[in-house]
Every structure is written in structure tokens, then in C-alpha cells.
Design a protein around this motif. Structure first.
Motif, short mmCIF file in Angstrom:
data_model
loop_
_atom_site.label_atom_id
_atom_site.label_comp_id
_atom_site.label_asym_id
_atom_site.label_seq_id
_atom_site.Cartn_x
_atom_site.Cartn_y
_atom_site.Cartn_z
N ARG A 83 0.82 -1.21 0.00
CA ARG A 83 0.00 0.00 0.00
C ARG A 83 0.85 1.26 0.00
NH1 ARG A 83 -5.37 -1.26 0.92
NH2 ARG A 83 -5.71 0.84 0.05
N GLU A 94 5.32 5.85 -3.36
CA GLU A 94 4.10 5.46 -4.04
C GLU A 94 3.04 5.02 -3.04
OE1 GLU A 94 6.24 3.61 -8.06
OE2 GLU A 94 5.64 2.29 -6.40
N GLU A 103 -2.80 -0.76 -7.70
CA GLU A 103 -2.61 0.35 -8.63
C GLU A 103 -2.07 1.57 -7.89
OE1 GLU A 103 -6.47 -0.81 -11.42
OE2 GLU A 103 -6.68 0.61 -9.74
N VAL A 104 -1.08 2.24 -8.47
CA VAL A 104 -0.52 3.46 -7.87
C VAL A 104 -1.52 4.59 -8.04
CG1 VAL A 104 1.35 5.14 -7.92
CG2 VAL A 104 1.84 2.71 -8.31
N VAL A 105 -1.97 5.16 -6.92
CA VAL A 105 -2.97 6.23 -6.97
C VAL A 105 -2.35 7.59 -6.68
CG1 VAL A 105 -4.89 4.71 -6.41
CG2 VAL A 105 -3.60 5.78 -4.56
N TYR A 106 -1.16 7.59 -6.11
CA TYR A 106 -0.47 8.86 -5.84
C TYR A 106 1.01 8.57 -5.79
CZ TYR A 106 0.79 13.33 -3.72
OH TYR A 106 1.35 14.57 -3.47
N LYS A 107 1.82 9.50 -6.31
CA LYS A 107 3.25 9.27 -6.43
C LYS A 107 4.02 10.56 -6.20
CE LYS A 107 6.55 7.18 -9.68
NZ LYS A 107 6.67 6.53 -11.03
N LEU A 156 -0.63 2.95 -3.03
CA LEU A 156 -1.37 2.03 -3.88
C LEU A 156 -2.75 1.72 -3.29
CD1 LEU A 156 1.87 1.04 -3.58
CD2 LEU A 156 1.16 -0.40 -5.47
N ASN A 157 -3.69 1.38 -4.18
CA ASN A 157 -4.99 0.95 -3.70
C ASN A 157 -5.00 -0.56 -3.49
OD1 ASN A 157 -5.31 -0.23 -6.25
ND2 ASN A 157 -6.62 1.42 -7.02
N GLU A 158 -6.15 -1.11 -3.12
CA GLU A 158 -6.24 -2.54 -2.81
C GLU A 158 -6.03 -3.42 -4.04
OE1 GLU A 158 -10.32 -0.96 -3.73
OE2 GLU A 158 -8.62 -0.35 -2.46
N LYS A 159 -6.08 -2.83 -5.24
CA LYS A 159 -5.85 -3.59 -6.47
C LYS A 159 -4.39 -3.56 -6.90
CE LYS A 159 -10.50 -2.64 -8.24
NZ LYS A 159 -11.27 -2.00 -9.35
#
Length: 207
Positions: A178, A192, A199-203, A194-197
């Protein structure tokens, strides 16, 4: 009683016991690694074929509670694997702290990890898993195995990966990354979320 004194001794396994004969520590070479022992039960074949020597620790109840193992293998072609692991176990469970190294043909990773473990005794989990292994392969069998090991998840790692990155990784309760803080092989840092999938949501820095 005067103890015998030796300048040197060659032995394949030494068991350290208390006054009642209960095992407290075992020093062993690879062919004499002790089977896991929990709740008064030994579990043969769990470590069968593990090419490692080391030290195993036991608590006051005789349960295995951690250890230091190390070993290596090299074939006729010169290909090799080498590893070392120091672990400390949760009461009646598997390791919750681990320091480890692993190397294969010059590619290596090493670091420090922490884990979540359920409150279910590990002996029950092993027994259930061994019973499931006797069943024919099926989707239902694999689902049951996954359910058996629910709650056994890595929660954090600090170390160096096989691709040369130094990282701190924080995982959620399902063991999924996460937050990652990384310095890559070019000495460029990044962070980074990450969401539960996965996927990077913020960097940081932003692309």
C-alpha cells in the motif's frame, strides 16, 4: 559433578535440554534438521529436503519459537543458491520477525520483514493443510488451502530487492503493498501509494 572438557568435538546434532530433559535448543547440520514441534506434536516432512544447518529455539512448553538457518547448494554447472534466515515466532505460531538473505547466481535480495499471524495454533493449521494435501486437485481444494492460511501475511519489509532497489514497503492486512518508499539503482528516490488492487494512486515526485 565435574563436567568433561573438550577442546574440539565433531558432531552432527546437539540437543540442549533442561533438568527435566525438555528440549531448549538444537544445533544441527542439514541432514539432521529437527521437525517442527508444537503442542507436544512433531510434524515430519514439513522441512524435508531443506539444505540448511543452524540452531532452533524452544520455549518453556517445548514449542519451537524461532531459529537461525543457513545453507547453500551448487550444481555441476556452477549454478548456486545461498540463503540465511533468523526468525522469531509468535506464541504457538510462525515467525513474526525475520531477517533474511537469498542469492542465486549473483542476484540477491536481503532485508528485514514483519508478519501478521492469526491466533489459531500453527499445529492446527499444519494438520488441516496436510489433510487437504491428500485430496485430489480441484478448485475447491485450492480455495480451502487459501482459507487455511488466511491471516498469514507479510506487513512490512525493509531491504534491497533483486533489481537493486532499496525499499521500505508497508502492506495491508491482506499482505498487499500500500505504501512504497524506494531509492532505485540510479539513486532516484520515489514514494508510491497504492490501492487494494495494487494500482498506484499517488506518487512523489508526480509524473
Amino acid at each position: 559433578m565435574v563436567a568433561d572438557k573438550f577442546l574440539e568435538i565433531d558432531v552432527e546434532r546437539i540437543n540442549i535440554v533442561d533438568k527435566q530433559g525438555k528440549l531448549k535448543m538444537s544445533l544441527f547440520e542439514s541432514e539432521h534438521m529437527p521437525d517442527p514441534f508444537l503442542d507436544g506434536k512433531s510434524f515430519p516432512d514439513v522441512r524435508q529436503g531443506t539444505p540448511a544447518s543452524g540452531i532452533m529455539f524452544y520455549n518453556q512448553e517445548g514449542d519451537e519459537c524461532g531459529g537461525l538457518i543457513f545453507g547453500s547448494e551448487k550444481d555441476d554447472n556452477g549454478d548456486y543458491e545461498s540463503s540465511l534466515s533468523l526468525t522469531f515466532d509468535q506464541y504457538k505460531q510462525d515467525q513474526i520477525l525475520q531477517m533474511s538473505t537469498y542469492e542465486k547466481n549473483g542476484i540477491r535480495n536481503y532485508g528485514f520483514s514483519i508478519y501478521d499471524r492469526p491466533n489459531i495454533p500453527l499445529s492446527e493449521t499444519i494438520e488441516k493443510y496436510q489433510e487437504l494435501q491428500k485430496q485430489e486437485e480441484s478448485v475447491e481444494k485450492q480455495k480451502a488451502i487459501s482459507e487455511t492460511f488466511e491471516g498469514h501475511n507479510q506487513r512490512a519489509f525493509f531491504g534491497k530487492s533483486q533489481n537493486g532497489e532499496v525499499a521500505v514497503c508497508l502492506m495491508d492486512s491482506k499482505g498487499k503493498d500500500r505504501i512504497r518508499m524506494v531509492i532505485d539503482v540510479n539513486d532516484v528516490p520515489r514514494m508510491e501509494f497504492l490501492n487494494e488492487k495494487g494500482e498506484v494512486v499517488y506518487k512523489l515526485p508526480p509524473e
